[in-house]
Design a protein around this motif. Sequence first.
Motif, PDB file in Angstrom:
ATOM      1  N   ASP A 176     -14.581  29.636 -22.072  1.00 38.86           N
ATOM      2  CA  ASP A 176     -14.484  28.801 -20.877  1.00 38.86           C
ATOM      3  C   ASP A 176     -15.808  28.137 -20.511  1.00 38.86           C
ATOM      4  N   VAL A 177     -16.933  28.663 -21.016  1.00 40.66           N
ATOM      5  CA  VAL A 177     -18.234  28.092 -20.671  1.00 40.66           C
ATOM      6  C   VAL A 177     -18.608  26.917 -21.566  1.00 40.66           C
ATOM      7  N   VAL A 178     -17.871  26.712 -22.645  1.00 37.11           N
ATOM      8  CA  VAL A 178     -18.213  25.675 -23.620  1.00 37.11           C
ATOM      9  C   VAL A 178     -17.959  24.289 -23.032  1.00 37.11           C
ATOM     10  N   THR A 179     -18.937  23.411 -23.148  1.00 34.31           N
ATOM     11  CA  THR A 179     -18.749  22.034 -22.683  1.00 34.31           C
ATOM     12  C   THR A 179     -18.507  21.059 -23.831  1.00 34.31           C
ATOM     13  N   GLU A 180     -18.845  21.457 -25.063  1.00 39.23           N
ATOM     14  CA  GLU A 180     -18.546  20.634 -26.229  1.00 39.23           C
ATOM     15  C   GLU A 180     -18.636  21.477 -27.497  1.00 39.23           C
ATOM     16  N   VAL A 181     -17.647  21.311 -28.369  1.00 42.17           N
ATOM     17  CA  VAL A 181     -17.705  21.886 -29.707  1.00 42.17           C
ATOM     18  C   VAL A 181     -18.346  20.835 -30.611  1.00 42.17           C
TER      19      VAL A 181
END
Length: 316
Positions: A176-181
Amino acid sequence: MTVLRLGTRRSALATTQSGWVADQLRAAGHEVELVEITTEGDVSGGLLTTIGGTGVFAAAIRQALADGRVDVAVHSLKDLPTAPEPGLVVAAVPPREDSRDVLVARDGLTLGELPPGSVIGTGSPRRTSQLAALGLGVEIRPIRGNVDTRLRLVSSGELDAVILARAGLARLGRLDVVTEVLDPIQVLPAPGQGALAVECRADRPDVIAAVGILEDADTRASITAERALLAALEAGCTAPVGALAEVVDGEEGLELSLRAFAGTEDGRIDLRRSLTGRYDDPEALGRRLAQILLEDGAADLDRPSTPASRPSEPVS
């Protein structure tokens, strides 16, 4: 065999990974006991590049295997040196998690949305090199620490973003903390990233048979190609390296597609090559692509740069 003693580092990520392996073995009818081991990488506050590289996480656990204090060890595969360890064998490579890197940035920003001058934290020369090569005008700051420590650097405002392995966040339930892969076209992962190695003593056929249920053939082939490339490059240069092998359908059946990167940490040179080869001979594929990289300039990346020898534009 009575109880399988499974050695693991004490970090939350390591115990989560080892707990997953233990659960699979228990489901197969084995009794498993987790044995926590402190490694040099866990107690040192220095950057990996200054305390001996990724092998510092594996040495203490491997010693416990050799001494017979544990029967099985679980490693993040990218933490294992490419040289074989006498007396030990990687008896199983379970299915791989997503190998890509991810950005965790303030305000939900992506890499392209971070303004020039933003500060991004990473302890990886590989990530530093590829980020610098993108020419985004960001500052890259070296960091150490577990996942929570790195995430707090962003939430506290000390950094604008950090780059982490997606696999670790997935295993910890923190996606949930990821802003971009990050697309591997921009940032190739480390060889073996996202995969686990289940290691034991070579003279324990009972343990080898027990953990064999965890083996995934596609993951084994992919990481074998990546690590063969890394091993060959380590013999010819000390530049940051990224690699990713994927199983693809070829005209005559399954093949391996391998992409690799080697460059300078300042991003001035970003050398990328790819090659497809036989699924059943991943080592040969890795060695061939490494040779191409070395012939095309990777062998010179760790030599002192001069105005006459250093290209003004990245090599592609």
